[in-house]
Design a protein around this motif. Structure first.
Motif, PDB file in Angstrom:
ATOM      1  N   UNK A 280       0.793  -1.378  -0.114  1.00  0.00           N
ATOM      2  CA  UNK A 280       0.206  -0.048  -0.162  1.00  0.00           C
ATOM      3  C   UNK A 280       0.855   1.123   0.104  1.00  0.00           C
ATOM      4  N   UNK A 281       1.594   1.602   1.379  1.00  0.00           N
ATOM      5  CA  UNK A 281       2.379   2.781   1.413  1.00  0.00           C
ATOM      6  C   UNK A 281       3.485   2.780   0.002  1.00  0.00           C
ATOM      7  N   UNK A 282       4.126   1.705   0.040  1.00  0.00           N
ATOM      8  CA  UNK A 282       5.200   1.988  -0.964  1.00  0.00           C
ATOM      9  C   UNK A 282       4.872   1.894  -2.544  1.00  0.00           C
ATOM     10  N   UNK A 283       3.908   0.918  -2.909  1.00  0.00           N
ATOM     11  CA  UNK A 283       3.490   0.814  -4.061  1.00  0.00           C
ATOM     12  C   UNK A 283       2.780   2.103  -4.586  1.00  0.00           C
ATOM     13  N   UNK A 284       1.959   2.612  -3.708  1.00  0.00           N
ATOM     14  CA  UNK A 284       1.420   4.027  -4.130  1.00  0.00           C
ATOM     15  C   UNK A 284       2.201   5.059  -4.138  1.00  0.00           C
ATOM     16  N   UNK A 285       3.057   5.424  -3.237  1.00  0.00           N
ATOM     17  CA  UNK A 285       3.954   6.538  -3.563  1.00  0.00           C
ATOM     18  C   UNK A 285       4.718   6.250  -4.745  1.00  0.00           C
ATOM     19  N   UNK A 286       5.207   5.033  -5.173  1.00  0.00           N
ATOM     20  CA  UNK A 286       6.150   5.006  -6.234  1.00  0.00           C
ATOM     21  C   UNK A 286       5.390   5.128  -7.612  1.00  0.00           C
ATOM     22  N   UNK A 287       4.372   4.289  -7.690  1.00  0.00           N
ATOM     23  CA  UNK A 287       3.458   4.254  -8.720  1.00  0.00           C
ATOM     24  C   UNK A 287       2.989   5.784  -9.108  1.00  0.00           C
ATOM     25  N   UNK A 288       2.209   6.436  -7.850  1.00  0.00           N
ATOM     26  CA  UNK A 288       1.645   7.677  -8.213  1.00  0.00           C
ATOM     27  C   UNK A 288       2.865   8.915  -8.964  1.00  0.00           C
ATOM     28  N   UNK A 289       3.919   8.697  -8.121  1.00  0.00           N
ATOM     29  CA  UNK A 289       5.130   9.627  -8.378  1.00  0.00           C
ATOM     30  C   UNK A 289       5.647   9.333 -10.012  1.00  0.00           C
ATOM     31  N   UNK A 290       5.755   8.095 -10.293  1.00  0.00           N
ATOM     32  CA  UNK A 290       6.130   7.637 -11.558  1.00  0.00           C
ATOM     33  C   UNK A 290       5.085   8.081 -12.691  1.00  0.00           C
ATOM     34  N   UNK A 291       3.792   8.011 -12.333  1.00  0.00           N
ATOM     35  CA  UNK A 291       2.678   8.216 -13.361  1.00  0.00           C
ATOM     36  C   UNK A 291       2.762   9.620 -13.637  1.00  0.00           C
TER      37      UNK A 291
END
Length: 263
Positions: free
Chosen positions: A77-88
């Motif tokens: 949750x925390x890690x994947x959302x931070x990384x995916x939203x920043x990347x997109x």
């Protein structure tokens, strides 16, 4: 109904992308499973127990299984959302989404739904492996509290992951800060090391953060000595406060346009 269909369609696509991403498969699925096997196979002898901060005793296998469930949920949750939203955001995808007739909130809801599904799936997988391979008990009277802690923890960490994305200007920074934060918090939140073995000051620091209370809540519900429902007001309150704080920050600071070029 139309918006709900949009959310579900995007969530399905996000899940499909995640299952085809090697980094996701390794860091959010393989690592927690490997850690579960290592801790339960190498560091635990039959009959070992751990004492929780609330003085309840729990089998060592249940202690580490619940702690690693909390760790896996944080990664999902925390890690994947931070990384995916920043990347997109930085590749312009969020900006393009906002320029379509699709309501912007449906994209965020789909990402949260994907993270929630991944977190729940990992929790179920780890708990099943713990129960079948290592005899982790699942008390029926406190299992509803286990589910409630899980849902509250997912909501809290999702909100914080979205909030963190507003402070990470590049995908590289998000990919460094988010996983590092989870790993560091895990050391003094009772995931890798029983809290009873930590220096008192380090335990005090851990109590400030939500991962400590998620891990403790899950561990408490797996103790055969837990009374009542297994819920503890302090754990629920701290998780709720962090969830509200994350939601507040995310709603105020979330960015749709690339930020790196502005730095």
């Amino acid at each position: 109904m139309r918006d709900r269909g949009i959310v579900l369609a995007q969530a399905r696509m996000a899940i499909l992308v995640a299952t085809r991403t090697p980094r996701t498969l390794i860091f959010t699925i393989a690592f927690p499973l490997v850690f579960l096997v290592l801790f339960n196979s190498i560091f635990i002898n039959n009959g070992d127990t751990a004492t929780l901060p609330n003085d309840l005793k729990v089998s060592a296998s249940a202690y580490f299984t619940a702690g690693i469930v909390a760790y896996a949920v944080a990664l999902s949750t925390f890690t994947t959302l931070a990384v995916s939203l920043t990347t997109q955001r930085e590749n312009g995808q969020l900006k393009r989404y906002r320029g379509t007739p699709m309501p912007p909130w449906t994209f965020i809801a789909a990402q949260v739904l994907r993270a929630t599904a991944q977190g729940l799936a990992m929790a179920a997988l780890l708990l099943a492996v713990g129960a079948i391979a290592y005899g982790v008990p699942i008390p029926g009277s406190t299992f509803p509290a286990f589910i409630l802690y899980l849902i509250l923890g997912i909501a809290t960490l999702c909100s914080l992951g979205i909030a963190l994305s507003s402070f990470t200007p590049t995908p590289d920074s998000a990919s460094t800060i988010a996983p590092f934060t989870v790993v560091m918090l895990a050391f003094f939140s009772g995931v890798w090391i029983p809290v009873e073995q930590l220096p008192h000051w380090l335990e005090t620091v851990g109590k400030v953060f939500p991962l400590y209370h998620l891990a403790l809540g899950l561990q408490t519900t797996l103790s055969p000595h837990a009374s009542g429902s297994g819920l503890e007001a302090e754990n629920v309150l701290i998780l709720a406060i962090w969830a509200l704080a994350g939601t507040r920050i995310a709603s105020k600071r979330f960015k749709w346009e690339p930020q790196a070029a502005r730095e």
